[in-house]
Design a protein around this motif. Structure first.
Motif, short mmCIF file in Angstrom:
data_model
loop_
_atom_site.label_atom_id
_atom_site.label_comp_id
_atom_site.label_asym_id
_atom_site.label_seq_id
_atom_site.Cartn_x
_atom_site.Cartn_y
_atom_site.Cartn_z
N LEU A 1 0.83 -1.21 0.00
CA LEU A 1 0.00 0.00 0.00
C LEU A 1 0.86 1.26 0.00
N LEU A 2 1.96 1.24 0.74
CA LEU A 2 2.87 2.39 0.74
C LEU A 2 3.55 2.57 -0.62
N ASP B 1 1.13 4.24 -2.89
CA ASP B 1 1.10 5.68 -2.61
C ASP B 1 2.26 6.37 -3.33
N GLU B 2 3.43 5.77 -3.25
CA GLU B 2 4.62 6.31 -3.93
C GLU B 2 4.43 6.35 -5.45
N ARG C 1 1.63 6.53 -7.08
CA ARG C 1 0.66 7.59 -7.41
C ARG C 1 1.35 8.96 -7.42
N LYS C 2 2.22 9.19 -6.47
CA LYS C 2 2.96 10.46 -6.41
C LYS C 2 3.80 10.65 -7.67
#
Length: 170
Positions: free
Chosen positions: A80-81, A84-85, A87-88
């Motif tokens: 999940l982290l 997130d990365e 997506r950034k």
């Protein structure tokens, strides 16, 4: 407890940090004729390099890779982290995580541009690539592949990992 002295483990880790592989280590571990003669003449002077074997180096390399690729100790949290990365970094991601099944997929911005121009694509499935972060079952890695017009070879344009190989998932 490790069979290797701390100084040998530290030496291995220092060289792993320099991105050395087993072949490079073998060159470092090779004893000169003088060192071999000294070791033969005095049993108490066994060179520490003789304690190092390929599995010691492989374990250190795998530990480094694991440390650099995990964002959290628990696999699901790490995934999940990472998403997130991604997506950034403007990747296109898909994640559907349920109690007993999951699908995660990602495509980089450059892969998406190329993918949109393709007329023909293939999907390749690789079995037992990893273990599910929901349970200990095998997972499947799907790769979208297209032919590169410059090299006439396939290149990856997207990835999906799932613990289900049903047609609905794909």
């Amino acid at each position: 407890k490790s069979r290797l002295p701390t100084e040998v483990k530290n030496w291995i880790n220092e060289h792993v940090e320099k991105n050395m592989d087993w072949n490079a280590f073998k060159d470092l571990l090779r004893l000169s004729p003088e060192e071999l003669q000294e070791a033969e003449n005095d049993d108490s002077k066994v060179p520490l390099s003789l304690l190092v074997n390929a599995s010691d180096v492989q374990n250190a390399i795998l530990a480094k890779l694991s440390k650099s690729s995990r964002k959290a100790y628990i696999d699901k949290e790490s995934v999940l982290l990472w998403f997130d990365e991604l997506r950034k970094r403007e990747y296109h991601v898909l994640q559907h995580i349920y109690s007993s099944s999951f699908v995660i997929a990602w495509v980089s911005p450059w892969q998406k541009l190329i993918l949109q121009r393709q007329e023909d694509i293939c999907i390749d499935s690789t079995h037992k690539t990893c273990k599910s972060f929901l349970n200990d079952e095998d997972c499947y890695l799907f790769t979208i592949v297209a032919k590169n017009s410059s090299t006439n070879k396939g290149y990856p344009l997207g990835f999906m990992i799932t613990n289900s190989e049903t047609s609905e998932t794909v």
